[in-house]
Design a protein around this motif. Structure first.
Motif, short mmCIF file in Angstrom:
data_model
loop_
_atom_site.label_atom_id
_atom_site.label_comp_id
_atom_site.label_asym_id
_atom_site.label_seq_id
_atom_site.Cartn_x
_atom_site.Cartn_y
_atom_site.Cartn_z
N LEU A 174 88.61 21.14 42.28
CA LEU A 174 89.36 21.19 41.00
C LEU A 174 89.21 22.00 40.56
CD1 LEU A 174 89.49 17.20 41.93
CD2 LEU A 174 90.81 18.98 42.97
N GLY A 175 90.55 23.39 39.87
CA GLY A 175 90.46 24.12 38.71
C GLY A 175 89.85 25.20 38.92
N ALA A 180 97.92 26.51 37.08
CA ALA A 180 98.97 26.80 38.32
C ALA A 180 98.93 24.32 39.40
CB ALA A 180 97.87 27.13 39.64
N GLY A 181 99.79 24.05 38.89
CA GLY A 181 99.75 22.44 38.74
C GLY A 181 99.19 21.03 37.79
#
Length: 473
Positions: free
Chosen positions: A187-188, A196-197
């Motif tokens: 994540l990240g 992005a998201g």
């Protein structure tokens, strides 16, 4: 939220799990489980765990979560267990999943000022590792020598220097997380920017092990912190010290550290060690600035002016690193000093963690004094005052049932006062079990609905750290 679809797990099933893990990772020895079944919190249950897994790899964590998902077994993620909210405590039928053996520094990227670590590394050990590179990881909770990075991420820990440099959340670049079903996900981004998201990594910072288990973190670094100038101001009472904080910060002061100690805390520190603090003062502020010398001296002069206008008894400052280190070492000894005092007066201490608007701190202090006078129990106060994070401690005789009940009532009343003054029930220690019912008082219905929706989406069986932060909704 209760665990759903739990099936019976016995010795055969646990033996099969042990075979899927690193050698010796799983134990069912009751004495070993009991020794790992709680953190430092009082009044929080910890009984009923069926196994302890001391993971040494992300693969171990995945195997435990796959097993737990298959059988509906609760899992309690743990690190150093230095917390004080019961967040790492065992629960009935649970596997204690301890990641303290996962403590490697995976890599240091000097060019990008990043470090990748496993969750079990102790905060101070990370700082020491980075020093030869000329880099710093600023978040520095009072338990810096004891608490792990994984636990710091789980509670979004802050500390003494966060008034200028921010808290754990501000340094998390990316996380590798094991989800409830055993899925490993990153994540990240690795880049400084990235949209992005949805920013899922921040969802896990402060989630207290209820959404997934961090098995690796990439953290943002800054250049080595310069030696600070340090000022000390003493005051005739607590209110004038806290008013100085509000006025100095309101006038644009930018300290790198701003710590408050009340008269009781000063006396306890002097009884604990030879710190040479003014035990007759009503309160004391320690303020640091780490700008260039000319600017630091200007800020010191501004601080002295504000402090004297608020009634300071004395203001002094130094640019000697030895003086600064000695003062901060004394400040970090407050919890051992409290424990020594408590042990000599019945053994009971409840440490609260209420964060307030800075302008509300003087009134908060007044309300604490009213509580102390009406109850007869001592309430001592220290604070990361520059950002309003207060730590009141209630002392009581733990062998006296009436005093113990009274102390718990006062602990709750402190949180109620904090909320009334625009604050929050926890600034950095987390909700855990200890404050789970009070979370209902702070969050509105919309917020609670969102949080439960997220929890149900990521942990539909409710197996991750049940009975803790979100369980009162």
């Amino acid at each position: 939220m209760t665990v759903q679809n739990q099936t019976s797990v016995g010795p055969a099933e646990l033996e099969a799990l042990a075979a899927r893990l690193g050698e010796g990772a799983l134990t069912t020895d009751p004495d070993v489980i009991e020794a790992h079944a709680r953190d430092e919190a009082l009044f929080c249950p910890h009984e009923g765990a069926i196994a302890l897994v001391r993971a040494t790899s992300a693969a171990d964590v995945q195997e435990v979560m796959r097993f737990a998902s298959e059988y509906g077994v609760p899992v309690v993620p743990q690190g150093a267990r230095s917390g004080i909210s019961g967040g790492a405590n065992g629960s009935p039928g649970a596997i204690l999943l301890n990641v303290s053996r996962m403590k490697d520094v995976v890599s240091v990227n000097e060019a990008e000022r990043l470090v990748t670590v496993q969750p079990g590394i102790i905060n101070q050990d990370l700082k020491d590792h980075l020093a030869p590179f000329g880099l710093s990881y600023p978040p520095d909770p009072g338990s810096v020598a004891l608490s792990s990075i994984g636990g710091n991420i789980a509670t979004n820990a802050g500390g003494l220097c966060c008034v200028k440099y921010g808290v754990t959340r501000d340094y998390v670049r990316s996380l590798t997380v094991v989800l409830a079903d055993g899925t490993l996900t990153k994540l990240g981004p690795q880049t400084a920017k990235g949209v992005a998201g949805l920013d899922m990594r921040q969802l896990f910072v402060g989630s207290e092990g209820t959404l997934g288990i961090v098995v690796e973190a990439t953290l943002r670094l800054i250049p080595k912190l310069p030696d600070p100038f340090t000022a000390v101001a003493t005051f005739p009472d607590e209110r004038s010290g806290l008013q100085t904080v509000a006025d100095f910060m309101g006038a644009g002061g930018v300290p790198s550290l701003m710590e408050f100690l009340d008269s009781s805390s000063l006396k306890m520190l002097n009884e604990f060690g030879d710190f040479g603090l003014d035990g007759d003062a009503g309160s004391m502020l320690i303020m640091q600035v780490d700008q260039n010398p000319a600017d630091s001296q200007a800020v010191m002069a501004q601080f002295a002016e504000v402090a004297e206008a608020c009634g300071a008894l004395d203001v002094a400052y130094s640019d000697d690193p030895t003086d600064s280190a000695a003062l901060i070492a004394a400040r970090r000894m407050i919890q051992p000093a409290y424990e020594k005092f408590a042990n000599g007066h019945g053994g009971g201490q409840l440490l609260d963690d209420v964060c307030l608007p800075r302008t509300a701190m003087p009134e908060f202090c007044d309300r604490l004094k009213e509580l102390q006078e009406s109850s007869g129990l001592m309430i001592a106060l220290v604070a990361h005052a520059g950002d309003g994070n207060t730590h009141p401690s209630v002392f009581f005789d733990a062998s006296d049932a009436e005093q113990t009940a009274q102390a718990q009532e006062i602990f709750g009343e402190i949180m109620r006062i904090g909320l009334e003054l625009g604050g929050t029930i926890t600034g950095e220690h987390g909700v855990g079990f200890l404050k789970r019912d009070w979370l209902n008082n702070e969050l509105d219905e919309g917020s609670k609905r969102i949080q439960i929706a997220v929890k149900n989406a990521l942990d539909p069986q409710g197996i991750l750290n049940p009975g803790k932060m979100l369980s009162a909704f």
